[in-house]
Design a protein around this motif. Structure first.
Motif, PDB file in Angstrom:
ATOM      1  N   TRP A   1       0.819  -1.202   0.000  1.00  0.00           N
ATOM      2  CA  TRP A   1       0.000   0.000   0.000  1.00  0.00           C
ATOM      3  C   TRP A   1       0.859   1.260   0.000  1.00  0.00           C
ATOM      4  O   TRP A   1       0.470   2.283  -0.558  1.00  0.00           O
ATOM      5  N   ALA A   2       2.036   1.199   0.611  1.00  0.00           N
ATOM      6  CA  ALA A   2       2.951   2.344   0.570  1.00  0.00           C
ATOM      7  C   ALA A   2       3.407   2.595  -0.868  1.00  0.00           C
ATOM      8  O   ALA A   2       3.464   3.743  -1.324  1.00  0.00           O
ATOM      9  N   THR A   3       3.704   1.510  -1.601  1.00  0.00           N
ATOM     10  CA  THR A   3       4.095   1.648  -3.004  1.00  0.00           C
ATOM     11  C   THR A   3       2.933   2.203  -3.824  1.00  0.00           C
ATOM     12  O   THR A   3       3.128   3.068  -4.687  1.00  0.00           O
ATOM     13  N   GLN A   4       1.734   1.709  -3.567  1.00  0.00           N
ATOM     14  CA  GLN A   4       0.548   2.196  -4.282  1.00  0.00           C
ATOM     15  C   GLN A   4       0.347   3.685  -4.041  1.00  0.00           C
ATOM     16  O   GLN A   4       0.058   4.448  -4.969  1.00  0.00           O
ATOM     17  N   LEU A   5       0.502   4.133  -2.797  1.00  0.00           N
ATOM     18  CA  LEU A   5       0.334   5.550  -2.494  1.00  0.00           C
ATOM     19  C   LEU A   5       1.436   6.387  -3.137  1.00  0.00           C
ATOM     20  O   LEU A   5       1.188   7.501  -3.595  1.00  0.00           O
ATOM     21  N   ARG A   6       2.652   5.858  -3.199  1.00  0.00           N
ATOM     22  CA  ARG A   6       3.739   6.591  -3.864  1.00  0.00           C
ATOM     23  C   ARG A   6       3.421   6.788  -5.342  1.00  0.00           C
ATOM     24  O   ARG A   6       3.741   7.823  -5.922  1.00  0.00           O
ATOM     25  N   LEU A   7       2.809   5.790  -5.959  1.00  0.00           N
ATOM     26  CA  LEU A   7       2.432   5.919  -7.369  1.00  0.00           C
ATOM     27  C   LEU A   7       1.290   6.912  -7.566  1.00  0.00           C
ATOM     28  O   LEU A   7       1.219   7.604  -8.577  1.00  0.00           O
ATOM     29  N   LEU A   8       0.377   6.981  -6.600  1.00  0.00           N
ATOM     30  CA  LEU A   8      -0.770   7.882  -6.696  1.00  0.00           C
ATOM     31  C   LEU A   8      -0.507   9.263  -6.102  1.00  0.00           C
ATOM     32  O   LEU A   8      -1.396  10.108  -6.109  1.00  0.00           O
ATOM     33  N   ALA A   9       0.686   9.480  -5.567  1.00  0.00           N
ATOM     34  CA  ALA A   9       0.989  10.730  -4.855  1.00  0.00           C
ATOM     35  C   ALA A   9       0.719  11.984  -5.686  1.00  0.00           C
ATOM     36  O   ALA A   9       0.138  12.941  -5.163  1.00  0.00           O
ATOM     37  N   PRO A  10       1.108  12.058  -6.961  1.00  0.00           N
ATOM     38  CA  PRO A  10       0.814  13.298  -7.705  1.00  0.00           C
ATOM     39  C   PRO A  10      -0.687  13.607  -7.801  1.00  0.00           C
ATOM     40  O   PRO A  10      -1.092  14.760  -7.675  1.00  0.00           O
ATOM     41  N   GLN A  11      -1.511  12.567  -7.997  1.00  0.00           N
ATOM     42  CA  GLN A  11      -2.951  12.800  -8.080  1.00  0.00           C
ATOM     43  C   GLN A  11      -3.519  13.219  -6.721  1.00  0.00           C
ATOM     44  O   GLN A  11      -4.398  14.076  -6.642  1.00  0.00           O
ATOM     45  N   VAL A  12      -3.006  12.613  -5.645  1.00  0.00           N
ATOM     46  CA  VAL A  12      -3.486  12.963  -4.304  1.00  0.00           C
ATOM     47  C   VAL A  12      -3.078  14.392  -3.949  1.00  0.00           C
ATOM     48  O   VAL A  12      -3.878  15.150  -3.385  1.00  0.00           O
ATOM     49  N   VAL A  13      -1.851  14.779  -4.303  1.00  0.00           N
ATOM     50  CA  VAL A  13      -1.394  16.156  -4.043  1.00  0.00           C
ATOM     51  C   VAL A  13      -2.261  17.140  -4.823  1.00  0.00           C
ATOM     52  O   VAL A  13      -2.674  18.177  -4.288  1.00  0.00           O
ATOM     53  N   ALA A  14      -2.574  16.816  -6.075  1.00  0.00           N
ATOM     54  CA  ALA A  14      -3.424  17.706  -6.874  1.00  0.00           C
ATOM     55  C   ALA A  14      -4.814  17.832  -6.256  1.00  0.00           C
ATOM     56  O   ALA A  14      -5.378  18.925  -6.198  1.00  0.00           O
TER      57      ALA A  14
ATOM     58  N   VAL B   1      -0.102  21.760  -0.174  1.00  0.00           N
ATOM     59  CA  VAL B   1       0.656  20.520   0.004  1.00  0.00           C
ATOM     60  C   VAL B   1       1.591  20.393  -1.186  1.00  0.00           C
ATOM     61  O   VAL B   1       1.159  20.367  -2.335  1.00  0.00           O
ATOM     62  N   ARG B   2       2.879  20.329  -0.908  1.00  0.00           N
ATOM     63  CA  ARG B   2       3.873  20.227  -1.963  1.00  0.00           C
ATOM     64  C   ARG B   2       4.290  18.787  -2.195  1.00  0.00           C
ATOM     65  O   ARG B   2       4.584  18.388  -3.314  1.00  0.00           O
ATOM     66  N   LEU B   3       4.277  17.982  -1.122  1.00  0.00           N
ATOM     67  CA  LEU B   3       4.821  16.631  -1.194  1.00  0.00           C
ATOM     68  C   LEU B   3       4.109  15.745  -0.179  1.00  0.00           C
ATOM     69  O   LEU B   3       3.717  16.208   0.886  1.00  0.00           O
ATOM     70  N   ILE B   4       3.952  14.484  -0.534  1.00  0.00           N
ATOM     71  CA  ILE B   4       3.438  13.497   0.409  1.00  0.00           C
ATOM     72  C   ILE B   4       4.600  12.580   0.773  1.00  0.00           C
ATOM     73  O   ILE B   4       5.222  11.982  -0.108  1.00  0.00           O
ATOM     74  N   LYS B   5       4.885  12.498   2.059  1.00  0.00           N
ATOM     75  CA  LYS B   5       5.948  11.623   2.553  1.00  0.00           C
ATOM     76  C   LYS B   5       5.282  10.331   3.011  1.00  0.00           C
ATOM     77  O   LYS B   5       4.510  10.322   3.972  1.00  0.00           O
ATOM     78  N   VAL B   6       5.570   9.243   2.299  1.00  0.00           N
ATOM     79  CA  VAL B   6       4.935   7.964   2.577  1.00  0.00           C
ATOM     80  C   VAL B   6       5.850   7.143   3.474  1.00  0.00           C
ATOM     81  O   VAL B   6       7.028   6.959   3.167  1.00  0.00           O
ATOM     82  N   GLN B   7       5.288   6.656   4.583  1.00  0.00           N
ATOM     83  CA  GLN B   7       6.037   5.814   5.509  1.00  0.00           C
ATOM     84  C   GLN B   7       5.421   4.422   5.476  1.00  0.00           C
ATOM     85  O   GLN B   7       4.204   4.271   5.558  1.00  0.00           O
TER      86      GLN B   7
END
Length: 193
Positions: A138-151, A162-168
């Motif tokens: 799920w962390a990998t999935q969120l990293r892939l979707l990060a640009p859409q989530v930030v938008a 929000v400039r960046l999502i830091k996925v842990q």
């Protein structure tokens, strides 16, 4: 002598026109007059604000504010208005908006992703949202979707919030001290690290 009949010319002079010509005449066009009205209204509001500030200074010199029939800053106000005023005075609009987004997280990212990824904190200086995921997949999935989530977050909160999502990823097991521990060892990280 003219007769005022519904079909006569005297009756049609005062009646509004019907048809495409009338529709084009009713749409207002912005001109310099409209712009001048807007500028005048803004100048009046600024002058009123300066006058209010001067009045408050004058009252403070006379010994403080005095009661009167007009509304002032000491009057009771609704709770929502008081909270909005506090947020504005303290500059807490962005953190409060981000907190609201954290409450609406499932609606923003979707139910499936929200079940496995939870927002942890927002760094206002760096404009970074930290999100904790319960598995590496799920962390990998969120990293892939990060640009859409930030938008989507910036669409709700305002551009650049929000400039960046830091996925842990998930946290590893706690390192425990046990009876078979070698002196100087740091645990499993000692072998891989």
């Amino acid at each position: 002598m003219t007769e005022n009949t519904p079909g006569g010319s005297a009756a049609s002079e005062g009646a509004p026109e019907k048809g495409p010509e009338a529709a084009s005449k009713k749409t207002p066009e912005h001109s310099g007059v409209d712009l001048a009205r807007v500028a005048l209204r803004a100048a009046k509001e600024q002058a009123r604000a300066r006058g209010d500030a001067a009045q408050q200074k004058k009252q403070a010199r006379r010994g403080g504010l005095r009661s009167g029939a007009r509304a002032d800053g000491r009057d009771p106000m609704a709770l929502g208005a008081a909270i909005n005023r506090l947020l504005t005075e303290r500059g807490w609009e962005t953190p409060a908006a981000v907190g609201g987004v954290m409450g609406r997280w499932p609606q923003i990212v979707g139910e499936d992703l929200a079940k496995h990824c939870v927002p942890q904190k927002y760094d206002e200086d760096e404009r970074v949202l930290s999100v904790q995921c319960d598995s590496t997949a799920w962390a990998t999935q969120l990293r892939l979707l990060a640009p859409q989530v930030v938008a989507r977050l910036n669409q709700d909160l305002g551009h650049g919030t929000v400039r960046l999502i830091k996925v842990q990823g998930p946290q590893g097991p706690a390192r425990r001290f046990g009876p078979l521990r070698a002196p100087g060892s740091t645990g499993p990280g000692d072998t891989y690290g």
